[in-house]
Design a protein around this motif. Structure first.
Motif, short mmCIF file in Angstrom:
data_model
loop_
_atom_site.label_atom_id
_atom_site.label_comp_id
_atom_site.label_asym_id
_atom_site.label_seq_id
_atom_site.Cartn_x
_atom_site.Cartn_y
_atom_site.Cartn_z
N ALA A 137 46.63 31.92 48.77
CA ALA A 137 46.87 32.78 49.93
C ALA A 137 47.06 34.23 49.50
O ALA A 137 46.53 35.15 50.13
CB ALA A 137 48.11 32.28 50.69
N GLY A 138 47.83 34.41 48.42
CA GLY A 138 48.04 35.77 47.93
C GLY A 138 46.74 36.42 47.50
O GLY A 138 46.47 37.58 47.83
N ALA A 139 45.93 35.66 46.74
CA ALA A 139 44.65 36.20 46.26
C ALA A 139 43.69 36.47 47.42
O ALA A 139 42.93 37.45 47.40
CB ALA A 139 44.02 35.23 45.27
N TYR A 140 43.72 35.63 48.46
CA TYR A 140 42.77 35.77 49.58
C TYR A 140 43.15 36.90 50.53
O TYR A 140 42.29 37.71 50.93
CB TYR A 140 42.72 34.44 50.33
CG TYR A 140 41.72 34.44 51.47
CD1 TYR A 140 40.37 34.22 51.22
CD2 TYR A 140 42.14 34.65 52.79
CE1 TYR A 140 39.45 34.22 52.26
CE2 TYR A 140 41.23 34.65 53.83
CZ TYR A 140 39.88 34.43 53.57
OH TYR A 140 38.98 34.44 54.60
N PHE A 141 44.42 36.98 50.89
CA PHE A 141 44.82 37.94 51.92
C PHE A 141 45.17 39.32 51.36
O PHE A 141 45.16 40.30 52.12
CB PHE A 141 46.03 37.40 52.69
CG PHE A 141 45.71 36.21 53.55
CD1 PHE A 141 44.96 36.36 54.71
CD2 PHE A 141 46.14 34.95 53.20
CE1 PHE A 141 44.67 35.26 55.51
CE2 PHE A 141 45.85 33.85 53.99
CZ PHE A 141 45.10 33.99 55.15
N LEU A 142 45.48 39.40 50.06
CA LEU A 142 45.93 40.69 49.51
C LEU A 142 44.96 41.31 48.52
O LEU A 142 45.25 42.35 47.94
CB LEU A 142 47.30 40.51 48.84
CG LEU A 142 48.42 39.95 49.71
CD1 LEU A 142 49.67 39.72 48.88
CD2 LEU A 142 48.72 40.89 50.86
N SER A 143 43.80 40.68 48.33
CA SER A 143 42.87 41.18 47.32
C SER A 143 42.22 42.51 47.71
O SER A 143 41.68 43.21 46.86
CB SER A 143 41.77 40.14 47.06
OG SER A 143 41.05 39.87 48.26
N ASP A 144 42.28 42.86 48.99
CA ASP A 144 41.68 44.13 49.43
C ASP A 144 42.59 45.33 49.17
O ASP A 144 42.17 46.48 49.34
CB ASP A 144 41.35 44.07 50.92
CG ASP A 144 40.22 43.09 51.22
OD1 ASP A 144 39.40 42.85 50.32
OD2 ASP A 144 40.17 42.57 52.36
N ILE A 145 43.83 45.06 48.79
CA ILE A 145 44.77 46.17 48.54
C ILE A 145 44.66 46.58 47.07
O ILE A 145 45.19 45.93 46.17
CB ILE A 145 46.21 45.74 48.88
CG1 ILE A 145 46.29 45.28 50.33
CG2 ILE A 145 47.18 46.89 48.62
CD1 ILE A 145 47.66 44.79 50.75
N HIS A 146 43.97 47.67 46.85
CA HIS A 146 43.74 48.16 45.48
C HIS A 146 45.00 48.84 44.94
O HIS A 146 45.67 49.60 45.64
CB HIS A 146 42.57 49.15 45.48
CG HIS A 146 42.40 49.86 44.17
ND1 HIS A 146 41.78 49.28 43.09
CD2 HIS A 146 42.76 51.11 43.78
CE1 HIS A 146 41.78 50.13 42.08
NE2 HIS A 146 42.35 51.26 42.48
N LEU A 147 45.32 48.55 43.69
CA LEU A 147 46.48 49.18 43.06
C LEU A 147 46.06 50.19 41.99
O LEU A 147 46.37 51.36 42.09
CB LEU A 147 47.38 48.10 42.44
CG LEU A 147 48.03 47.12 43.43
CD1 LEU A 147 48.88 46.09 42.70
CD2 LEU A 147 48.86 47.86 44.47
N PHE A 148 45.34 49.73 40.98
CA PHE A 148 44.91 50.64 39.91
C PHE A 148 43.79 49.99 39.10
O PHE A 148 43.52 48.79 39.24
CB PHE A 148 46.08 51.01 39.00
CG PHE A 148 46.79 49.82 38.41
CD1 PHE A 148 46.36 49.24 37.22
CD2 PHE A 148 47.90 49.28 39.04
CE1 PHE A 148 47.02 48.14 36.68
CE2 PHE A 148 48.56 48.18 38.51
CZ PHE A 148 48.12 47.61 37.33
N ASN A 149 43.15 50.78 38.27
CA ASN A 149 42.12 50.29 37.35
C ASN A 149 42.60 50.46 35.91
O ASN A 149 43.37 51.40 35.61
CB ASN A 149 40.81 51.07 37.54
CG ASN A 149 40.17 50.81 38.88
OD1 ASN A 149 40.28 49.71 39.43
ND2 ASN A 149 39.53 51.82 39.45
N VAL A 150 42.16 49.59 35.05
CA VAL A 150 42.51 49.69 33.63
C VAL A 150 41.27 49.41 32.79
O VAL A 150 40.35 48.71 33.23
CB VAL A 150 43.62 48.68 33.25
CG1 VAL A 150 44.92 48.99 33.93
CG2 VAL A 150 43.18 47.25 33.54
N ILE A 151 41.25 49.98 31.59
CA ILE A 151 40.20 49.64 30.63
C ILE A 151 40.50 48.23 30.13
O ILE A 151 41.65 47.90 29.84
CB ILE A 151 40.19 50.64 29.45
CG1 ILE A 151 39.97 52.06 30.00
CG2 ILE A 151 39.11 50.27 28.44
CD1 ILE A 151 40.06 53.13 28.94
#
Length: 227
Positions: free
Chosen positions: A183-197
């Motif tokens: 549920a967490g991965a499905y409903f919250l995956s559109d909320i971008h936090l940051f990118n990392v190498i």
């Protein structure tokens, strides 16, 4: 750096191979039970060494570990553990920390695999860390901890077989963990936090692992020398 706990574990593992299969199973349950008592890890291995030695000696009398232990192996363990040292908070942090770091590494690898499976390339572009991924990772970590203590509670209870209710409880906990993580991965995956190498988290996790491992070895070496 010499790892005295690791040396003793390897020695016990080699000795354990001389036990019959049924005795190995009982020994595994006994070690699990001793860990529920939060005994010092080095002392657990010392007791394990004693149990293996007693079992091997019993073979010469046409007996086995079951005959030595009786109906409840917990009483036998309690007797052997009367003079053992309790695990300190420091030791628990070091040992549990190493396990948690393994879990974080596996979850990050799962994120990299997910990128590849969806047609991306984490080596050519930054790895996106979104809220869904972090939420799923947190649920799995906390859920594993809940399952860990649930199993420990079962091992503290009398009886060598899990009841239907206990088995159902484990299945229910597992279903809840999977459901919340999904549920967490499905409903919250559109909320971008940051990118990392891609290699930065790997380097950071490796650094933390080495630090915890060194501190854990140093602590257990001290316990071994004081034993």
């Amino acid at each position: 750096m010499e790892n005295l706990l690791g040396v003793l574990k390897r020695e016990n593992k080699e000795r354990e191979k001389r036990l019959i299969v049924s005795d190995r199973r009982i020994l595994s349950d006994m070690v699990g039970y001793m860990k529920t008592q939060k005994i010092c890890d080095y002392d657990i291995e010392l007791v394990r060494k004693t149990i293996i030695r007693n079992a091997l000696r019993s073979y010469g009398r046409k007996k086995n570990l079951t005959h030595l232990v009786g109906d409840d192996y917990r009483k036998y363990c309690d007797k052997l553990c009367e003079n053992t040292r309790k695990a300190t908070g420091k030791e628990l942090i070091f040992s549990r920390g190493v396990t948690a770091i393994y879990a974080m590494a596996l979850m990050y690898m799962a994120r990299l695999v997910d990128i590849v499976m969806t047609g991306g390339s984490f080596m050519k572009e930054p790895v996106e860390i979104n809220l869904g991924y972090l939420a799923a990772a947190a649920v799995i970590l906390l859920g594993t901890l809940v399952m860990y203590y649930y199993i420990f509670r079962i091992m503290k209870q009398k009886g060598t077989q899990m009841s239907t209710g206990q088995t159902g409880g484990m299945i229910a906990i597992l279903i809840v963990i999977i459901g919340l993580a999904y549920a967490g991965a499905y409903f919250l995956s559109d909320i971008h936090l940051f990118n990392v190498i891609w290699w930065v988290p790997i380097a950071l996790i490796a650094l933390i692992y080495v630090l915890f491992k060194i501190l854990y070895i140093q602590y257990e070496n001290q316990m071994a020398k004081e034993a």
